[in-house]
Design a protein around this motif. Structure first.
Motif, mmCIF file in Angstrom:
data_model
loop_
_atom_site.group_PDB
_atom_site.id
_atom_site.type_symbol
_atom_site.label_atom_id
_atom_site.label_comp_id
_atom_site.label_asym_id
_atom_site.label_seq_id
_atom_site.Cartn_x
_atom_site.Cartn_y
_atom_site.Cartn_z
ATOM 1 N N VAL A 364 70.717 88.231 -22.848
ATOM 2 C CA VAL A 364 71.172 87.782 -21.534
ATOM 3 C C VAL A 364 72.577 87.185 -21.635
ATOM 4 N N SER A 365 72.804 86.365 -22.651
ATOM 5 C CA SER A 365 74.117 85.764 -22.839
ATOM 6 C C SER A 365 75.191 86.829 -23.032
ATOM 7 N N ARG A 366 74.898 87.840 -23.861
ATOM 8 C CA ARG A 366 75.877 88.897 -24.103
ATOM 9 C C ARG A 366 76.130 89.709 -22.832
ATOM 10 N N HIS A 367 75.077 89.939 -22.052
ATOM 11 C CA HIS A 367 75.242 90.695 -20.806
ATOM 12 C C HIS A 367 76.199 89.970 -19.866
ATOM 13 N N VAL A 368 75.981 88.688 -19.653
ATOM 14 C CA VAL A 368 76.827 87.936 -18.732
ATOM 15 C C VAL A 368 78.250 87.842 -19.271
ATOM 16 N N THR A 369 78.380 87.633 -20.569
ATOM 17 C CA THR A 369 79.716 87.538 -21.171
ATOM 18 C C THR A 369 80.480 88.849 -21.048
ATOM 19 N N ALA A 370 79.787 89.964 -21.306
ATOM 20 C CA ALA A 370 80.463 91.264 -21.316
ATOM 21 C C ALA A 370 80.749 91.783 -19.917
ATOM 22 N N THR A 371 79.888 91.470 -18.945
ATOM 23 C CA THR A 371 80.017 92.064 -17.611
ATOM 24 C C THR A 371 80.523 91.098 -16.557
ATOM 25 N N GLY A 372 80.468 89.787 -16.839
ATOM 26 C CA GLY A 372 80.808 88.807 -15.818
ATOM 27 C C GLY A 372 79.758 88.666 -14.739
ATOM 28 N N ASP A 373 78.553 89.166 -15.008
ATOM 29 C CA ASP A 373 77.467 89.151 -14.027
ATOM 30 C C ASP A 373 76.796 87.775 -14.010
ATOM 31 N N THR A 374 77.489 86.807 -13.444
ATOM 32 C CA THR A 374 76.927 85.449 -13.403
ATOM 33 C C THR A 374 75.743 85.357 -12.451
ATOM 34 N N ASP A 375 75.643 86.292 -11.507
ATOM 35 C CA ASP A 375 74.481 86.277 -10.614
ATOM 36 C C ASP A 375 73.188 86.462 -11.409
ATOM 37 N N LEU A 376 73.215 87.361 -12.385
ATOM 38 C CA LEU A 376 72.025 87.539 -13.210
ATOM 39 C C LEU A 376 71.748 86.281 -14.018
ATOM 40 N N GLY A 377 72.798 85.697 -14.587
ATOM 41 C CA GLY A 377 72.604 84.457 -15.319
ATOM 42 C C GLY A 377 71.971 83.386 -14.462
ATOM 43 N N ASP A 378 72.469 83.228 -13.220
ATOM 44 C CA ASP A 378 71.899 82.228 -12.320
ATOM 45 C C ASP A 378 70.432 82.525 -12.021
ATOM 46 N N GLU A 379 70.128 83.819 -11.802
ATOM 47 C CA GLU A 379 68.761 84.204 -11.464
ATOM 48 C C GLU A 379 67.785 83.914 -12.598
ATOM 49 N N LEU A 380 68.223 84.153 -13.819
ATOM 50 C CA LEU A 380 67.312 84.013 -14.955
ATOM 51 C C LEU A 380 67.295 82.611 -15.552
ATOM 52 N N LEU A 381 68.178 81.736 -15.097
ATOM 53 C CA LEU A 381 68.250 80.394 -15.688
ATOM 54 C C LEU A 381 66.903 79.667 -15.722
ATOM 55 N N PRO A 382 66.128 79.648 -14.634
ATOM 56 C CA PRO A 382 64.843 78.934 -14.715
ATOM 57 C C PRO A 382 63.946 79.470 -15.826
ATOM 58 N N ALA A 383 63.885 80.796 -15.972
ATOM 59 C CA ALA A 383 63.058 81.383 -17.020
ATOM 60 C C ALA A 383 63.584 81.023 -18.400
ATOM 61 N N LEU A 384 64.900 81.022 -18.571
ATOM 62 C CA LEU A 384 65.487 80.713 -19.873
ATOM 63 C C LEU A 384 65.290 79.237 -20.224
ATOM 64 N N HIS A 385 65.446 78.359 -19.264
ATOM 65 C CA HIS A 385 65.161 76.946 -19.515
ATOM 66 C C HIS A 385 63.688 76.757 -19.847
ATOM 67 N N GLY A 386 62.827 77.560 -19.222
ATOM 68 C CA GLY A 386 61.407 77.499 -19.541
ATOM 69 C C GLY A 386 61.119 77.874 -20.978
ATOM 70 N N VAL A 387 61.890 78.829 -21.516
ATOM 71 C CA VAL A 387 61.744 79.205 -22.924
ATOM 72 C C VAL A 387 62.024 78.004 -23.823
ATOM 73 N N VAL A 388 63.114 77.300 -23.543
ATOM 74 C CA VAL A 388 63.469 76.135 -24.364
ATOM 75 C C VAL A 388 62.406 75.056 -24.255
ATOM 76 N N ARG A 389 61.943 74.771 -23.038
ATOM 77 C CA ARG A 389 60.913 73.736 -22.861
ATOM 78 C C ARG A 389 59.642 74.096 -23.622
ATOM 79 N N ALA A 390 59.249 75.377 -23.582
ATOM 80 C CA ALA A 390 58.028 75.804 -24.266
ATOM 81 C C ALA A 390 58.156 75.650 -25.774
ATOM 82 N N HIS A 391 59.327 75.924 -26.303
ATOM 83 C CA HIS A 391 59.519 75.770 -27.747
ATOM 84 C C HIS A 391 59.588 74.295 -28.147
ATOM 85 N N LEU A 392 60.126 73.472 -27.295
ATOM 86 C CA LEU A 392 60.130 72.036 -27.592
ATOM 87 C C LEU A 392 58.709 71.466 -27.565
ATOM 88 N N ALA A 393 57.904 71.967 -26.644
ATOM 89 C CA ALA A 393 56.533 71.472 -26.528
ATOM 90 C C ALA A 393 55.603 72.110 -27.546
#
Length: 646
Positions: A364-393
């Motif tokens: 996801v990071s490479r996609h946004v960096t390479a394409t400038g598609d920040t809309d996708l980054g914004d859309e997926l942010l909740p899911a990505l933050h959820g990944v971090v929270r799940a690994h912390l827990a």
């Protein structure tokens, strides 16, 4: 594209013509596949192999169309090839092959019988399970061409025998429907209906698997080739059986035009880049759920680890960012407890990987960096933050962030192998790597930084992510350097045995390639040190990429051969993995070391095994003969990525 062509010294020799394989895909996970010589050496070889609900649920239908030419003299010459249980190869039509070419990714054979020259071309319809086989008279004649259809209908991983029911054949205009599942169509169809007993697959024998099956001789097509340019063609398809496909010559022309468009969209800088762009196309498929990635042909389906590792090469380097966007959104919707499923190849969804989700963060990071598609980054942010929270827990299999140092530990469940080195023999992991693997933590650190940047791009506070990143980075730099002069492969691994009062954990300093990610990722935890990289390369580098274990190790396995247990034992114990050329080249480039000669062997390999593609694995010792899948997604993707970047 690079020229891939062979003359009679390869085509007509069963020792060489059978070791080079071609692949044509249908964009759905199905394919046609075989050898340059025409001799089927795998149970997976066939002209119509269809995909089911998932790319891995494949069935073999039309196995072969065996040509036989009747000359003006009345002599009948058979041009097919089969190996039988006795070891006899009969007929031996490859002895009349004068040339094989891969033209725009499509195979082309040319037989010479005296002054008669006949050409065969083969293509599939993209998005439909349909194969077209065209035969054209190039010189001589008139002749009559017969095409004997050898058929089956079975799971691609098995075999069908004559002691079971014969395939059902239903006559239809111009051919037959086999088992109600696929249709054959061509000129002057004559049904036969008999078993050919004891067809042998030498590659399955070499892999320690059952090597024989029986084939159903369904019937034969025939047509006259009176003058040069005349054609005799056959179509076979497995969906919309009542809907006739376009003429076979049009299918071939359309496939050739599409392949050229795929290459053009990738904007390759040279013939190697063009060849790799077309190779990448074979792995991008569309299922009912949207775009996906086949990990390897002929036996793999979709694996999230392979998909995400391959993402940049398959999608961003080939002009397929829109398809990639759709894929990333689709995969994000499947996250469970902060994890991507590994695969459904076994018939059930399996969440048994520690690294696939971290590769997803990277993709996801490479996609946004390479394409400038920040809309996708914004859309997926909740899911990505959820990944971090799940690994912390803490999530499945004891995967969790250790609160003591901020690093990821994994493998708390006996019998699991959660990293990409996941081979098991008789249920026991060969390389369990329980503890804190080096590449997992490099990916974790990389993922935290990438997510922090996406968070800031969305105008949100990323301070906590940067704090987690800084702590994990500091711990990584302190814990992973080993006295041997490279990085530990795993730290805090359970000690297999320790004396009373001794340490319950140890740090594994075996020289493996996983450490390359600690220097190669965009947000790698370490700056590469040239001396260290040269030491790593000295033990692991081969012409086809890094070995999975240094030959200095007592557990080093020089050859990836034998039955399933022998192959799985060697899988990550010295076997070469071409996909690792990506992090290897990246690390060298970041260190300022020369890389011009690092890809030479793999470029040469494009014409050695899976033609126009890159194999899954190779032997750890010279001559590094290719093993595993002849066509592997992440091998192609990583070579394409670093080649294009260079």
């Amino acid at each position: 594209m690079i020229e891939i062509a062979f003359g009679p010294q390869v085509c007509a020799d069963p020792a060489t013509g059978t070791t080079r394989e071609w692949l044509v895909t249908d964009g759905r996970g199905g394919y046609a596949m075989g050898t340059v010589s025409g001799l089927r050496t795998r149970r997976y070889h066939g002209l119509l192999v269809t995909a089911g609900e998932t790319p891995a649920a494949r069935r073999v239908g039309l196995v072969s169309l065996d040509p036989a030419v009747t000359l003006p003299s009345g002599a009948r010459v058979r041009l097919g090839a089969h190996e039988w249980s006795s070891g006899t190869v009969d007929p031996r039509g490859f002895e009349l092959l004068e040339r094989f070419d891969l033209v725009d990714g499509l195979p082309r054979w040319r037989w010479r019988i005296g002054d008669v020259v006949i050409e065969r071309e083969l293509a599939m319809t993209h998005g439909r399970s349909c194969v077209a086989v065209v035969h054209r008279l190039l010189a001589g004649g008139p002749v009559r061409l017969e095409l004997s259809a050898a058929c089956t209908w079975r799971d691609a991983h098995g075999e069908r025998r004559a002691d079971g029911p014969a395939p059902r054949m239903e006559p239809v205009d111009g051919g037959a429907v086999i088992e109600g599942s696929y249709r054959l169509s061509g000129p002057d169809w004559r049904p036969e209906g008999q078993w050919w007993l004891g067809v042998r697959h030498r590659e399955e024998a070499a892999r320690g698997l059952h090597p024989e099956e029986d084939l159903w001789y369904a019937g034969r097509f025939a047509g006259a080739l009176d003058r040069p340019g005349d054609t005799v063609s056959v179509l076979a398809w497995a969906d919309d059986l009542a809907e006739q496909p376009p003429p076979a010559t049009e299918v071939v022309a359309a496939a050739r035009a599409r392949h050229r468009a795929v290459v053009a969209a990738a904007k390759p800088a040279d013939p190697v880049g063009a060849t790799l762009a077309l190779a990448a196309d074979a792995f991008v498929v569309r299922t009912g759920a949207g775009p996906d990635v086949v990990a390897g042909y002929p036996w793999f389906g979709a694996w999230s680890r392979d998909t995400m590792t391959s993402y940049e090469g398959l999608f961003l380097c080939t002009g397929r960012a829109e398809e990639g966007r759709e894929l990333l959104r689709s995969y994000a919707a499947t996250l469970s407890e902060g994890m991507l499923a590994n695969t459904a190849d076994t018939g059930r969804v399996e969440y048994n990987t520690v690294d696939a989700t971290l590769w997803f963060l990277h993709a996801v990071s490479r996609h946004v960096t390479a394409t400038g598609d920040t809309d996708l980054g914004d859309e997926l942010l909740p899911a990505l933050h959820g990944v971090v929270r799940a690994h912390l827990a803490g999530t499945r299999y004891g995967i969790a962030v250790d609160p003591a140092d901020g690093l990821i530990t994994q493998g708390g469940t006996p019998g699991t192998a959660l990293t990409w080195m996941d081979a098991r023999v008789y249920g026991a992991p060969v390389t369990p790597r329980t503890g804190k693997p080096v590449e997992v933590n490099a990916l974790w650190i990389n993922g935290l930084a990438g997510l922090a940047e996406l968070t800031e791009l969305a105008g949100q506070d990323a301070a906590e992510l940067w704090r987690l990143h800084a702590r994990a980075t500091e711990s990584f730099r302190r814990r992973f350097p080993a006295p041997a002069g490279w990085l530990h492969d795993v730290v805090d691994a359970p000690a297999p045995a320790y004396p009373l009062g001794g340490a319950a954990h140890h740090d594994d300093d075996l020289l493996r390639p996983n450490q390359l990610l600690a220097w190669s990722l965009p947000y790698a935890p370490l700056e590469p040190d040239p001396a260290t990289l040269r030491r790593v390369a000295g033990g692991l580098s081969t012409p086809l990429g890094p070995r999975s274990l240094s030959p200095d190790s007592p557990d080093f396995a020089p050859r990836h051969r034998g039955g399933p247990a022998e192959r799985d034992t060697a899988y990550h114990q010295g076997t070469v993995w071409p996909w690792l050329i990506g992090p290897f080249v990246d690390a060298y480039r970041r260190a300022g070391l020369p890389t011009d000669d690092l890809l030479v062997g793999l470029v040469g390999h494009l014409g050695e095994f899976g033609l126009g593609s890159v194999s899954e694995t190779a032997d750890g010792t010279a001559p590094h003969a290719a093993t595993g899948c002849p066509f592997q997604a992440w091998s192609v993707a990583e070579l394409l990525r670093v080649h294009k970047a260079g």
